[in-house]
Scaffold this motif. Structure first.
Motif, PDB file in Angstrom:
ATOM      1  N   VAL A   1       0.842  -1.199   0.000  1.00 17.37           N
ATOM      2  CA  VAL A   1       0.000   0.000   0.000  1.00 17.37           C
ATOM      3  C   VAL A   1       0.876   1.247   0.000  1.00 17.37           C
ATOM      4  O   VAL A   1       0.702   2.155  -0.814  1.00 17.37           O
ATOM      5  CB  VAL A   1      -0.924  -0.016   1.239  1.00 17.37           C
ATOM      6  N   THR A   2       1.857   1.244   0.892  1.00 15.26           N
ATOM      7  CA  THR A   2       2.730   2.413   1.023  1.00 15.26           C
ATOM      8  C   THR A   2       3.440   2.714  -0.295  1.00 15.26           C
ATOM      9  O   THR A   2       3.496   3.860  -0.750  1.00 15.26           O
ATOM     10  CB  THR A   2       3.803   2.130   2.093  1.00 15.26           C
ATOM     11  N   LYS A   3       3.960   1.650  -0.890  1.00  9.57           N
ATOM     12  CA  LYS A   3       4.692   1.781  -2.134  1.00  9.57           C
ATOM     13  C   LYS A   3       3.816   2.417  -3.221  1.00  9.57           C
ATOM     14  O   LYS A   3       4.239   3.335  -3.923  1.00  9.57           O
ATOM     15  CB  LYS A   3       5.090   0.375  -2.561  1.00  9.57           C
ATOM     16  N   LEU A   4       2.577   1.916  -3.333  1.00 12.94           N
ATOM     17  CA  LEU A   4       1.666   2.415  -4.354  1.00 12.94           C
ATOM     18  C   LEU A   4       1.342   3.880  -4.107  1.00 12.94           C
ATOM     19  O   LEU A   4       1.394   4.708  -5.022  1.00 12.94           O
ATOM     20  CB  LEU A   4       0.376   1.583  -4.348  1.00 12.94           C
ATOM     21  N   VAL A   5       1.048   4.193  -2.846  1.00 15.15           N
ATOM     22  CA  VAL A   5       0.684   5.571  -2.522  1.00 15.15           C
ATOM     23  C   VAL A   5       1.868   6.501  -2.794  1.00 15.15           C
ATOM     24  O   VAL A   5       1.718   7.574  -3.358  1.00 15.15           O
ATOM     25  CB  VAL A   5       0.221   5.676  -1.055  1.00 15.15           C
ATOM     26  N   ASP A   6       3.068   6.029  -2.415  1.00 13.84           N
ATOM     27  CA  ASP A   6       4.266   6.843  -2.652  1.00 13.84           C
ATOM     28  C   ASP A   6       4.484   7.095  -4.140  1.00 13.84           C
ATOM     29  O   ASP A   6       5.089   8.092  -4.524  1.00 13.84           O
ATOM     30  CB  ASP A   6       5.505   6.160  -2.059  1.00 13.84           C
ATOM     31  N   ALA A   7       4.013   6.158  -4.971  1.00 14.43           N
ATOM     32  CA  ALA A   7       4.172   6.334  -6.413  1.00 14.43           C
ATOM     33  C   ALA A   7       3.053   7.207  -6.973  1.00 14.43           C
ATOM     34  O   ALA A   7       2.903   7.338  -8.181  1.00 14.43           O
ATOM     35  CB  ALA A   7       4.196   4.979  -7.103  1.00 14.43           C
ATOM     36  N   GLY A   8       2.237   7.775  -6.084  1.00 16.13           N
ATOM     37  CA  GLY A   8       1.183   8.691  -6.525  1.00 16.13           C
ATOM     38  C   GLY A   8      -0.089   8.000  -6.977  1.00 16.13           C
ATOM     39  O   GLY A   8      -0.911   8.587  -7.673  1.00 16.13           O
ATOM     40  N   ILE A   9      -0.240   6.751  -6.603  1.00 16.84           N
ATOM     41  CA  ILE A   9      -1.420   6.002  -7.023  1.00 16.84           C
ATOM     42  C   ILE A   9      -2.475   6.078  -5.924  1.00 16.84           C
ATOM     43  O   ILE A   9      -2.152   6.069  -4.732  1.00 16.84           O
ATOM     44  CB  ILE A   9      -1.032   4.538  -7.313  1.00 16.84           C
ATOM     45  N   LYS A  10      -3.744   6.154  -6.330  1.00 19.92           N
ATOM     46  CA  LYS A  10      -4.828   6.148  -5.344  1.00 19.92           C
ATOM     47  C   LYS A  10      -5.193   4.711  -5.020  1.00 19.92           C
ATOM     48  O   LYS A  10      -5.516   3.932  -5.924  1.00 19.92           O
ATOM     49  CB  LYS A  10      -6.030   6.907  -5.888  1.00 19.92           C
ATOM     50  N   VAL A  11      -5.085   4.357  -3.747  1.00 23.14           N
ATOM     51  CA  VAL A  11      -5.275   2.967  -3.347  1.00 23.14           C
ATOM     52  C   VAL A  11      -6.589   2.797  -2.605  1.00 23.14           C
ATOM     53  O   VAL A  11      -6.935   3.602  -1.740  1.00 23.14           O
ATOM     54  CB  VAL A  11      -4.109   2.508  -2.447  1.00 23.14           C
ATOM     55  N   ILE A  12      -7.324   1.756  -3.000  1.00 24.66           N
ATOM     56  CA  ILE A  12      -8.552   1.406  -2.309  1.00 24.66           C
ATOM     57  C   ILE A  12      -8.316   0.045  -1.669  1.00 24.66           C
ATOM     58  O   ILE A  12      -8.042  -0.938  -2.366  1.00 24.66           O
ATOM     59  CB  ILE A  12      -9.750   1.324  -3.269  1.00 24.66           C
ATOM     60  N   VAL A  13      -8.377  -0.007  -0.351  1.00 26.63           N
ATOM     61  CA  VAL A  13      -8.141  -1.265   0.343  1.00 26.63           C
ATOM     62  C   VAL A  13      -9.489  -1.931   0.583  1.00 26.63           C
ATOM     63  O   VAL A  13     -10.433  -1.286   1.053  1.00 26.63           O
ATOM     64  CB  VAL A  13      -7.398  -1.031   1.666  1.00 26.63           C
ATOM     65  N   VAL A  14      -9.562  -3.211   0.247  1.00 27.14           N
ATOM     66  CA  VAL A  14     -10.834  -3.910   0.349  1.00 27.14           C
ATOM     67  C   VAL A  14     -10.683  -5.142   1.237  1.00 27.14           C
ATOM     68  O   VAL A  14      -9.621  -5.772   1.249  1.00 27.14           O
ATOM     69  CB  VAL A  14     -11.330  -4.326  -1.071  1.00 27.14           C
ATOM     70  N   ASN A  15     -11.727  -5.450   1.972  1.00 29.56           N
ATOM     71  CA  ASN A  15     -11.828  -6.659   2.765  1.00 29.56           C
ATOM     72  C   ASN A  15     -11.152  -6.621   4.129  1.00 29.56           C
ATOM     73  O   ASN A  15     -11.763  -6.903   5.130  1.00 29.56           O
ATOM     74  CB  ASN A  15     -11.352  -7.883   1.966  1.00 29.56           C
ATOM     75  N   SER A  16      -9.842  -6.300   4.167  1.00 26.88           N
ATOM     76  CA  SER A  16      -9.230  -6.141   5.484  1.00 26.88           C
ATOM     77  C   SER A  16      -8.211  -5.022   5.421  1.00 26.88           C
ATOM     78  O   SER A  16      -7.671  -4.727   4.358  1.00 26.88           O
ATOM     79  CB  SER A  16      -8.580  -7.445   5.939  1.00 26.88           C
ATOM     80  N   LYS A  17      -7.953  -4.426   6.573  1.00 30.61           N
ATOM     81  CA  LYS A  17      -7.096  -3.247   6.589  1.00 30.61           C
ATOM     82  C   LYS A  17      -5.627  -3.605   6.721  1.00 30.61           C
ATOM     83  O   LYS A  17      -5.280  -4.620   7.301  1.00 30.61           O
ATOM     84  CB  LYS A  17      -7.452  -2.404   7.821  1.00 30.61           C
TER      85      LYS A  17
END
Ligand SMILES: Nc1ncnc2c1ncn2[C@@H]1O[C@H](COP(=O)(O)OP(=O)(O)OP(=O)(O)O)[C@@H](O)[C@H]1O
Ligand SMILES: [Mg+2]
Lengths: 506, 340, 324
Positions: free
Chosen positions: B133-149
């Motif tokens: 998640v961190t990696k994706l967000v750092d790359a400027g991507i909008k992340v939607i987490v589903v099912n568990s946090k």
């Protein structure tokens, strides 16, 4: 030739075969008549085994054709060949160690009920019957791994003979048999001959060729040199045909100065031998004779640390030593060429260089990283000394002919430069020229002050090379013969045999 | 020999062909992309990285678990449809997380390489999948987490769409309380230890059961989400505690259904077995009256909410940052609704 | 005879031997070109760096596995070793506040010790490596559950996470580690006496013993190295995920074995090359990465993976045979 092709069982015409860069066979011929024992001769690596493997379909020739019993013939594999009526006893034995004798004899032609279930009982009974015909002293249910090399060899012979083949190929069948077993094999061969079975007989032992064969074909460096009735050739002719130049048949032993006792065994007892006492001195070649299974190899294996012994003591240079493993023995200066080169001699899939340097690495390569240039140089030197025929020492041991593999095994121990060198059947499968060279090397070592023990089933070899001969009989030393007695002919081959059988000479 | 060589090359080409077949629709997508670019010269709201295309990544938890199968196939059909409708330009296909955080992080790398704008991720682990998640967000991507946090979901993801596993655990315990008012011995069969669903469901169960001393937990075997292992644990417990055993609470319903089956086979259909998820097999058993109930986690509902977030974001609408999708207690009365 | 080798023949032979050993490199290149054509984003520097970093974990495990397979055995405990080492790291760093380097040392010592234990059980009692490592695997995973009580331990130390994310001369640390380990393993297997003994024991145990090689020391050494490398892999893994837990590494031996087989490691023992295994590692890495970038449906990916492995091994075998 004008003769009718049909008078031959097997005709091989213009067969060629190359392995990568090495041309193993160059357009060779071979014609075998029914009921004849046909010797196939040539130096190590001449291509004899390769041609035979083509005949039974293990390799496919690059060009050339064959006929068997008048019809064009090409086997896709050994099973095909057996079906056609050709059986082969391989130079490098390969029975399944975990199968019984019966299973091995009937491998690939099992007795089955409805084509699925093995009829074990019938098979075992039939095998027992066959074994009895050959007066083989084991039940058919014995596992192969319990047998000695010579017995395994016998099983291979029995297997081929019992397959009702019309042509049997024997690739060095006697290389690990003693004289008694060899005589037995010859009786079998004569019997087969009278039934019209043709036999191709490959051997480096001249005596045998002249004793049993009718016709001889000679190969040299993968080329066909010629074929002659045995009656028309002399030993010298034959050797000349094989080598292409005049060669001394046997290497005359050089007598060296015999020094102090290097090695002594006192009351050595273990599995297969008991109360063995002997000494070997520097510069001495101690020959050991006896029947196969008489405990000769077992004693030496125990001394070398491959097996353990129960009691007794061994001394090196007068000091008592204990040897727990071959590594110990090598570190102390005792080396041994094992009779079973496939299992104890070589890592077939690795290069010659790695094989030769393996036991010598601790001594020759003291640094963290191996000095490959030095290693290569040293290995090439010994290989050259022994005339190992290989395109380069980077080739795998597997790609070498049987005799050349044997030379590689000897090379690695020569490089070790030991105090005591034990040679168990050192010239097994080695051609005349190389045999003389190995004998010459043995003398050189003795001259350098090394003690040499040589086990051999070939009586002429033991008698010509040894300063002293110990004759084993049923796990004990049954007699000792000095070189002077042999030279003065007061002891003959017969006397040694008699001692080996436990009789009193006279 | 050369013939064999060719055969072999063919095999290899075939293998690569298989690779290629996954690609067949791609040129079409490219066309669509160029077209839409021509239509809309100004950068779109949803084009987060500004490369003219809207790409969605989908990192699954795994492809093998029956709970995740309908979620994955729903993702496939929905995202495929969105691509056809021109809402998005392309998506990565279902990336297999293999229930392995390490692999999920690697899959995140690939989403970045494909210059995704949105990534939906179903984390394998709360802690260990977090770097994805961190990696994706750092790359400027909008992340939607589903099912568990994951641990930094609240802080970094644009939305979390899931259910409350502690609540599910409470529902399990309450069902047992209702059906066995007199209490007795029960066994709690766990999922793979350390997994957040296992931890939280266990917490919920404990919370309720601790308040009821008439119930005694006689075992907590590590049955690792596996029905087979749970069935074995059940037969063992029946042999050991006999009629005193009244219930099996399992962290998922693959296990609870297997437990019920084992109990029924042992002539103990009175034992109450219940678990979470709402997989097809347990639902069928509820329908047949072999299983009393199961707690359905609405995975498809969670993903639907996630995809709604993406749609809203593309269209520039407001959206709920943490929609909670409730668990459903499925009994013979409402099972028809959830069975395929 | 050795003295009269023609120069041309020699060169040719060397080339053929090289092709025989590293024919798999051709497969690797074909694969890279094919994927590169299908998906341009594959052939970017960033993607290659990603893949190299991704394969570092499998790489470490595969090298250890390669040694075990070369002696005619196998090490199935690597996945569990990963979990145990990870849990030891979690305990020491997070729960005991230890210096991270000290705790890395402790973790490596633990995995090395278990590797050594594997080796002793295999060599001393002559048990099948398959059986031994299958069993110790259970013990090791069990221990990791005991240590972590089945919970995930979070590692927040940025210094420790840096083992994965930091860069050395603008190269990510795991790539540097893979590079260093590759060199060390290359020297170990091909340039040291120990390496020779590994080949000898794997090629023919009896002949090796009869040449003074200690089967015991060699095998113990091999499994110890395998344990150590699994420990290194676990450090990278834990730094990457920032969490220590007992359920990681399940099934990791499969990819490691696949990389070895692709790299020409013979299951019969006695044959292997480190460059070959390195290529095998990258083939496995590119299969995952390439298929995802191309967009192969994940449902087909394992079929493709299986086919590619079989195809590549077959191709390699045929090339080898041709060169014999
Ligand atoms: N599988 C193989 N690969 C490569 N080269 C081989 C292979 N088998 C045999 N050769 C080569 O072919 C040549 C002929 O070998 P072959 O085994 O036929 O010799 P031979 O006449 O039986 O010798 P010997 O008396 O020593 O058994 C040798 O130079 C050998 O190195
Ligand atoms: Mg031969």
């Amino acid at each position: 030739m004008v003769s009718n092709e049909n008078e031959y069982v097997l005709v091989c015409k213009d067969i060629s075969k190359a392995f990568g860069g090495t041309q193993a066979l160059k357009s060779v011929q071979l014609k075998i008549k029914p009921g004849e024992v046909h010797a196939l001769m040539g130096e190590n690596g001449a291509g004899k085994s390769t041609l035979m493997k083509i005949v039974i379909g293990l390799y496919k020739q690059d060009s050339g054709s064959m006929t068997f019993e008048g019809k064009p013939y090409q086997a896709k594999g050994p099973v095909d060949a057996i079906k056609a009526g050709i059986a082969m006893i391989h130079q490098e034995l390969n029975p399944e160690p975990h199968l019984s004798i019966a299973d091995n004899i009937f491998l690939k032609r099992e007795d089955t009920v409805c084509g699925i279930f093995l009829n074990k009982k019938k098979q075992n009974d039939r095998a027992n019957e066959i074994l009895r015909q050959f007066s083989f002293p084991y039940e058919s249910t014995t596992l192969i791994k319990e047998l000695t090399l010579a017995q395994v060899q016998m099983i291979e012979i029995i297997k081929a003979v019992s397959s009702d083949a019309r042509l049997i190929i024997m690739d060095e069948p006697t290389s690990s048999l003693d004289s008694e077993e060899t005589a037995h094999l010859f009786r079998v061969i004569n019997d087969l001959k009278s039934k019209g079975v043709a036999i191709i007989y490959i051997s480096h032992r001249m005596n045998e060729i002249f004793e049993i064969c009718d016709q001889v074909s000679v190969f040299r460096d993968g080329m066909y040199i010629g074929s002659k009735p045995i009656a028309d050739v002399s030993r010298h002719d034959l050797i000349e045909m094989m080598v292409g130049r005049k060669v001394e048949n046997v290497f005359p032993k050089i007598d060296c100065e015999i020094g102090d006792v290097v090695f002594e065994a006192r009351g050595l007892t273990g599995k297969g031998f008991s109360n063995i006492n002997f000494k070997v001195r520097a510069g001495e070649i101690l020959g050991i004779s006896g029947l196969v299974g008489s405990g000769r190899s077992e004693t030496m294996r125990a001394i070398f640390g491959l097996d353990s012994y129960e009691s007794g003591k061994i001394f090196l240079n007068g000091k008592e030593i204990r040897i727990k493993s071959p590594a110990d023995a090598i570190a102390k200066g005792i080396c041994m060429v094992n009779e079973d080169r496939k299992n104890f001699g070589l890592c077939l899939l690795r290069s010659l260089r790695e094989n030769i340097s393996l036991p010598n690495l601790p001594k020759h390569q003291p640094h963290l990283l191996i000095d490959q240039a030095r290693e290569k140089r040293e290995c090439e030197d010994v290989a050259k000394k022994l005339t190992v025929k290989a395109a380069s020492i980077e080739h795998t041991a597997y790609s070498l002919s049987g005799g050349n593999q044997q030379k590689v095994v000897i090379s690695k121990w020569i490089m070790a430069n030991p105090k005591l060198l034990i040679l168990d059947e050192p010239t097994r499968g080695v051609d005349v020229g190389a045999k003389a060279e190995i004998h010459a090397l043995m003398c050189q070592f003795a001259a350098k002050g090394m003690a040499v023990i040589m086990i051999s089933s070939e009586l002429p070899e033991v008698m010509s090379m040894s300063d002293r001969i110990l004759v084993y009989h049923e796990g004990r030393i049954g007699g000792e013969i000095l070189r002077s007695e042999i030279l003065s002919e007061s002891v003959t081959e017969k006397d040694i045999l008699a001692k080996a059988f436990g009789g009193v000479s006279g | 020999m050369s013939k064999k060589f060719i055969v072999c090359l063919l095999i290899f080409v075939l293998a690569l062909g298989l690779v290629a077949c996954g690609q067949t629709e791609k040129p079409a997508a490219d066309d669509a992309a160029t077209e839409s670019k021509a239509d809309a010269p100004a950068a779109r709201v949803g084009d987060v990285n500004g490369d003219g295309k809207i790409v969605v990544g989908y990192i699954s938890k795994n492809l093998t678990d029956p709970f995740h199968a309908p979620i994955n196939s729903y993702a496939e059909t929905t995202l495929e449809q969105m691509k056809k409708d021109g809402v998005i330009d392309s998506w990565t296909g279902i990336l297999d997380g293999e229930t392995d955080p390490n692999k999920q992080i690697d899959r995140a790398d690939e989403c970045i390489t494909k210059s995704a704008d949105y990534v939906i991720i179903l984390p394998a682990e709360a802690e260990a999948s977090d770097p994805a998640v961190t990696k994706l967000v750092d790359a400027g991507i909008k992340v939607i987490v589903v099912n568990s946090k994951t641990v930094s979901t609240d802080e970094k993801a644009i939305a979390y769409c899931g259910s409350n596993d502690v609540e599910a655990g409470r529902m399990l315990a309450n069902w047992v309380l209702e059906n066995v008012p007199n209490g007795g011995k029960y066994v709690h069969c766990t999922g793979v230890l350390g997994n957040s669903a296992q931890l939280e469901r266990g917490q919920g169960i404990k919370e309720i059961m601790d308040k009821h001393p008439e119930f005694e937990m006689v075992g907590e075997p590590d049955t690792q989400w596996s029905g087979d292992k749970c069935a074995n644990a059940t037969t063992d417990a029946i042999a050991q505690y006999g009629s005193e055993l009244v219930a099996i609470i399992a962290d998922n319903d693959d296990m609870s259904s297997a437990a019920q089956r084992a109990a029924n086979d042992a002539g103990r259909s009175d034992i109450i077995c219940i678990g979470v998820d709402g997989n097809q097999n347990p639902l069928q058993m509820v329908k047949n009256g072999e299983l009393g109930a199961t707690v359905l986690q609405d995975g498809v509902g969670q993903l639907t909410a996630g995809i709604e977030v993406i749609k809203a974001s593309i269209e520039g609408r407001e959206f709920d940052k943490e929609p909670v999708i409730p668990f459903v207690l499925v009994t013979s009365e409402n099972v028809g609704q959830y069975l395929d | 005879m050795i003295e009269n080798i023609k120069i041309s023949r020699k060169n040719n032979d060397a080339l053929k031997r090289f092709m025989g050993n590293y024919g798999i490199g051709v497969v690797l290149i074909i694969m890279m070109v094919a994927i590169g054509i299908m998906e341009p984003s594959f052939a970017t520097k960033n993607n290659f760096i990603n893949v190299a970093a991704q394969v570092s974990i499998n790489g470490m495990i595969a090298y250890g596995m390669c040694l075990a397979i070369t002696t005619g055995g196998i090490d199935l405990s690597v996945g569990a070793q990963l979990a145990l080492t990870s849990c030891v790291l979690g305990q020491t760093i997070t729960n005991m506040n230890m210096n991270i380097w000290l705790s890395c040392l402790i973790a490596l010592a633990v995995s090395t010790a278990f590797g050594c234990l594997n080796g002793i059980l295999i060599a001393k009692f002559n048990m099948f490596p398959f059986v031994v490592t299958l069993s110790t695997q259970l013990v090791i995973r069990g221990l990791s559950q005991v240590i972590s009580s089945g919970k995930a331990i979070s590692l927040t130390s940025m210094e420790f996470k840096g083992i994965y994310s930091n860069k050395l001369l603008s190269i990510p640390v795991p790539i540097v580690m893979l590079f260093v380990v590759t060199i060390v393993m290359y020297l170990l297997l091909h340039w040291t006496v120990f390496g020779r003994y590994i080949f000898a024991v794997g090629g023919n145990v009896n002949a090796a013993i009869a040449s003074g090689v200690s089967e015991f020391k060699t095998k113990v050494g091999v499994y110890t190295v395998s344990g150590l490398l699994a420990g290194v892999a676990a450090i990278i893994f834990t730094a990457k995920t920032g969490s220590a837990q007992s359920n990681i590494g399940i099934g990791y031996e499969t990819d490691a074995v696949a990389a070895c087989v692709l790299g020409g490691t013979s299951f019969a023992g006695g044959i292997a090359t480190i460059p070959g295994v390195l290529m095998g590692i990258f083939i496995i890495g590119f299969i995952y990465n390439g298929m995802n970038l191309i967009g192969v449906s994940s449902y087909y990916q394992s079929i493709v993976k299986g086919c590619v492995i079989i195809g590549a091994v077959l191709l390699d075998m045929l090339m080898n045979k041709k060169n014999q």
